[in-house]
Design an enzyme around this catalytic site. Structure first.
Site, PDB file in Angstrom:
ATOM      1  N   HIS A 305       0.851  -1.191   0.000  1.00 60.13           N
ATOM      2  CA  HIS A 305       0.000   0.000   0.000  1.00 60.13           C
ATOM      3  C   HIS A 305       0.881   1.233   0.000  1.00 60.13           C
ATOM      4  CE1 HIS A 305      -3.126   2.848   1.028  1.00 60.13           C
ATOM      5  NE2 HIS A 305      -3.974   1.924   0.640  1.00 60.13           N
ATOM      6  N   ASP A 362      -7.863  -5.444   0.128  1.00 60.02           N
ATOM      7  CA  ASP A 362      -8.377  -6.358  -0.889  1.00 60.02           C
ATOM      8  C   ASP A 362      -8.007  -7.814  -0.649  1.00 60.02           C
ATOM      9  OD1 ASP A 362      -9.623  -4.412  -2.506  1.00 60.02           O
ATOM     10  OD2 ASP A 362      -7.650  -3.749  -3.155  1.00 60.02           O
TER      11      ASP A 362
HETATM   12  N1  CMC Z   1       3.930  -7.759  -4.787  1.00 63.87           N
HETATM   13  C1  CMC Z   1       5.268  -7.765  -5.034  1.00 63.87           C
HETATM   14  N2  CMC Z   1       6.047  -6.673  -4.962  1.00 63.87           N
HETATM   15  C2  CMC Z   1       5.454  -5.529  -4.619  1.00 63.87           C
HETATM   16  C3  CMC Z   1       4.078  -5.456  -4.336  1.00 63.87           C
HETATM   17  C4  CMC Z   1       3.314  -6.628  -4.433  1.00 63.87           C
HETATM   18  N3  CMC Z   1       2.006  -6.609  -4.186  1.00 63.87           N
HETATM   19  N4  CMC Z   1       3.761  -4.181  -4.033  1.00 63.87           N
HETATM   20  C5  CMC Z   1       4.878  -3.486  -4.109  1.00 63.87           C
HETATM   21  N5  CMC Z   1       5.922  -4.292  -4.464  1.00 63.87           N
HETATM   22  C6  CMC Z   1       7.334  -3.914  -4.584  1.00 63.87           C
HETATM   23  C7  CMC Z   1       7.576  -3.076  -5.839  1.00 63.87           C
HETATM   24  O1  CMC Z   1       7.881  -3.885  -6.933  1.00 63.87           O
HETATM   25  C8  CMC Z   1       8.717  -2.204  -5.394  1.00 63.87           C
HETATM   26  O2  CMC Z   1       9.877  -2.991  -5.401  1.00 63.87           O
HETATM   27  P1  CMC Z   1      11.319  -2.305  -5.715  1.00 63.87           P
HETATM   28  O3  CMC Z   1      11.525  -1.274  -4.653  1.00 63.87           O
HETATM   29  O4  CMC Z   1      12.292  -3.441  -5.662  1.00 63.87           O
HETATM   30  O5  CMC Z   1      11.198  -1.719  -7.099  1.00 63.87           O
HETATM   31  C9  CMC Z   1       8.412  -1.927  -3.911  1.00 63.87           C
HETATM   32  O6  CMC Z   1       7.643  -3.049  -3.482  1.00 63.87           O
HETATM   33  C10 CMC Z   1       7.637  -0.639  -3.682  1.00 63.87           C
HETATM   34  O7  CMC Z   1       6.420  -0.721  -4.419  1.00 63.87           O
HETATM   35  P2  CMC Z   1       5.785   0.446  -5.262  1.00 63.87           P
HETATM   36  O8  CMC Z   1       5.117  -0.136  -6.464  1.00 63.87           O
HETATM   37  O9  CMC Z   1       6.784   1.532  -5.486  1.00 63.87           O
HETATM   38  O10 CMC Z   1       4.688   0.956  -4.243  1.00 63.87           O
HETATM   39  P3  CMC Z   1       3.503   1.926  -4.576  1.00 63.87           P
HETATM   40  O11 CMC Z   1       3.238   2.672  -3.336  1.00 63.87           O
HETATM   41  O12 CMC Z   1       3.778   2.707  -5.820  1.00 63.87           O
HETATM   42  O13 CMC Z   1       2.301   0.936  -4.935  1.00 63.87           O
HETATM   43  C11 CMC Z   1       0.508  -0.552  -4.705  1.00 63.87           C
HETATM   44  C12 CMC Z   1       1.336   0.549  -4.033  1.00 63.87           C
HETATM   45  C13 CMC Z   1      -0.690  -0.847  -3.822  1.00 63.87           C
HETATM   46  C14 CMC Z   1       0.008  -0.062  -6.091  1.00 63.87           C
HETATM   47  C15 CMC Z   1       1.402  -1.806  -4.878  1.00 63.87           C
HETATM   48  O14 CMC Z   1       1.819  -2.252  -3.607  1.00 63.87           O
HETATM   49  C16 CMC Z   1       0.691  -2.910  -5.641  1.00 63.87           C
HETATM   50  O15 CMC Z   1       0.702  -2.915  -6.865  1.00 63.87           O
HETATM   51  N6  CMC Z   1       0.053  -3.892  -4.908  1.00 63.87           N
HETATM   52  C17 CMC Z   1      -0.705  -4.939  -5.551  1.00 63.87           C
HETATM   53  C18 CMC Z   1      -2.052  -4.411  -6.045  1.00 63.87           C
HETATM   54  C19 CMC Z   1      -3.012  -4.173  -4.886  1.00 63.87           C
HETATM   55  O16 CMC Z   1      -3.171  -5.012  -4.015  1.00 63.87           O
HETATM   56  N7  CMC Z   1      -3.662  -3.015  -4.931  1.00 63.87           N
HETATM   57  C20 CMC Z   1      -4.682  -2.635  -3.913  1.00 63.87           C
HETATM   58  C21 CMC Z   1      -4.222  -1.472  -3.086  1.00 63.87           C
HETATM   59  S1  CMC Z   1      -5.219  -1.195  -1.607  1.00 63.87           S
HETATM   60  C22 CMC Z   1      -6.788  -0.750  -2.178  1.00 63.87           C
HETATM   61  C23 CMC Z   1      -6.813   0.366  -3.127  1.00 63.87           C
HETATM   62  O17 CMC Z   1      -6.150   1.387  -2.980  1.00 63.87           O
HETATM   63  O18 CMC Z   1      -7.595   0.272  -4.065  1.00 63.87           O
END
Ligand code: CMC
Length: 428
Positions: A305, A362
């Site tokens: 998140h 989720d």
């Molecule tokens: N599985 C594997 N790796 C992950 C995940 C995951 N679910 N989430 C983040 N990472 C990794 C990402 O690849 C990055 O790695 P690195 O630093 O080596 O490049 C690191 O963790 C930081 O992630 P980020 O993508 O920069 O984080 P963000 O704040 O931009 O994204 C997020 C947040 C929720 C979009 C992301 O965690 C994600 O895609 N999660 C899976 C989708 C999901 O469950 N979404 C629902 C979010 S909660 C409800 C809502 O808001 O709708």
């Protein structure tokens, strides 16, 4: 007032620091460009406060979520979705007269306009429910003449109730169209969640009696989704509202933003991921390895998140609620076991620990929705029903602001510098 100092190229500027009621600090850069000629750059807005808001407070490091000051745990346990919606929209818990008036408005507006029912026929049978929802909410504005002209305090509550009530009726009608059953009219004697179950699962010659445990689980699900400060869809609603667009147009845009798999679409993606593992295409361990491999393009859906870096309080409540509803309905869902197993493995794995990735809202919500009979392609629509109070409240904040200021970010241009037009015959 405290200030922050910015230094660049031998010059320095003082910038005011703004403090919120929970002692959050923000550097006010609203005069930055005028004073320095520079802008800030923050792709994804991870460090940018787009507004001051009095609706929802999140402390992502401590796993705190409060609507209008009330902890999410207390609301999920003691409130109903309609009461929470009123709280989120108006900023205080309703007294008896306010609650009764709002309930009456929800009942008054539960039915879809007969002409609007015809719109459903224009969609292909397999149209994604989120596409229908977004289109129908815009259409709903056309059937609410007060908002298209001049929306003011006197008809705001009517519009809010119309939207909150009908988002549920539109969702149920979409499902009925999809499975080829007649749409069910709402019942005035049912409460919000019960009425939704009725419109989803009753048929003209077989009416269901909504199960109170199911209604409670649904209420909890909706309460937990009611608002989440400046997420992608809510920021979209505020962006659209800032142009002066009406409540229906603004919230329809929120539905489109919510649709994506990185936002509301994740609740569907979690179940698809768990199903894939259950079918044996990949073992949980193999799945986890793929998730950690950046080249795979896979993520552990329902994990991570932008704001929560410790735990997501909604996920804890939903995990408990999933256990309770499955036990009450005597359902043994293998996906719950797989989810628990994945969580256990992830929480011990340095990849997830180092990146502070925990289950989000989720991860368990889909298990509850499955248990109460909601089909997979309706999951994100359920999120949208729940998020409606937050969108309306954020719309209201923009609408009630003393001065409407259009949201219009800047950019750092990285394209071609000036060049002259080349006639067609001279191009290579
Ligand atoms: N599985 C594997 N790796 C992950 C995940 C995951 N679910 N989430 C983040 N990472 C990794 C990402 O690849 C990055 O790695 P690195 O630093 O080596 O490049 C690191 O963790 C930081 O992630 P980020 O993508 O920069 O984080 P963000 O704040 O931009 O994204 C997020 C947040 C929720 C979009 C992301 O965690 C994600 O895609 N999660 C899976 C989708 C999901 O469950 N979404 C629902 C979010 S909660 C409800 C809502 O808001 O709708």
């Amino acid at each position: 007032m405290s200030t922050a100092r910015l230094e660049y190229n031998g010059q320095s500027w003082e910038l005011p620091v703004v403090e919120g009621t929970e002692k959050e600090l923000g550097i006010d850069i609203s005069e930055l460009r005028a004073k320095t000629g520079m802008i800030t750059l923050d792709e994804g807005y991870g460090n940018t406060g787009s507004c001051q808001s009095a609706i929802t407070y999140i402390d992502g490091d401590k796993g705190v979520l409060r609507y209008r000051g009330y902890p999410i745990e207390q609301l999920a346990e003691q409130s109903s979705f309609v009461e929470t919606a009123w709280l989120v929209i108006y900023g205080k818990l309703p007294n008896e007269a306010e609650r009764a008036r709002f309930s009456a408005l929800l009942t008054k507006h539960a039915m879809i306009h007969e002409s609007m029912r015809n719109h459903f026929q224009g969609f292909p049978n397999n149209a994604p429910p989120m596409a229908i929802l977004s289109a129908m909410i815009n259409a709903l504005g056309c059937f609410s003449p007060e908002v298209l002209g001049n929306e003011d305090e006197s008809n705001f509550e009517e519009s809010a109730a119309r939207l909150l009530s009908q988002v549920r009726s539109i969702a149920a009608a979409t499902y009925k169209m999809h499975i080829g059953q007649p749409m069910m009219y709402p019942r005035p004697d049912f409460k919000y969640a019960e009425n939704f179950m009725h419109m989803m699962f009753s048929v003209p010659n077989g009416r269901i009696t909504p199960d109170p445990d199911v209604a409670r689980a649904l209420n909890q699900f909706l309460i937990l989704h009611a608002d989440h400060e400046q997420n992608c869809s809510t920021s979209t609603v505020r962006m659209v509202a800032s142009s002066g667009a009406n409540m229906f147009a603004s919230c329809a845009a929120g539905v489109s933003a919510l649709w994506g798999p990185l936002h509301g679409g994740a609740n569907m993606a979690v179940i698809q991921m768990l199903e894939e593992i259950r079918k044996g295409d990949l073992s949980p361990a193999a799945y986890m390895e793929k998730v950690k491999d950046k080249n795979s393009g896979l993520k552990l859906m329902g994990f991570g998140h932008r704001v929560y870096r410790n735990f997501d309080p909604r996920s804890r409540i939903l995990q408990k609620a999933a256990d309770i509803i499955l036990a009450k309905l005597k359902i043994d869902d293998p996906l719950l076991d797989i989810a628990r197993h994945l969580e256990e493995v992830a929480l011990k794995d340095s990849y997830f620990i180092d990146r502070k990735l925990y289950p989000n809202v989720d991860f368990y919500s889909g298990i509850i929705l499955r248990a109460i009979g909601i089909p997979l392609d309706m999951f994100t629509v359920m999120f949208a029903i729940g998020r409606m109070p937050g969108w309306i409240a954020n719309y209201k904040e923009i609408h009630d602001a003393p001065r409407l200021k259009i949201n219009r970010p800047r950019q750092i241009y990285t394209g071609a510098t000036k060049r002259d037009y080349v006639p067609r015959e001279e191009r290579g």
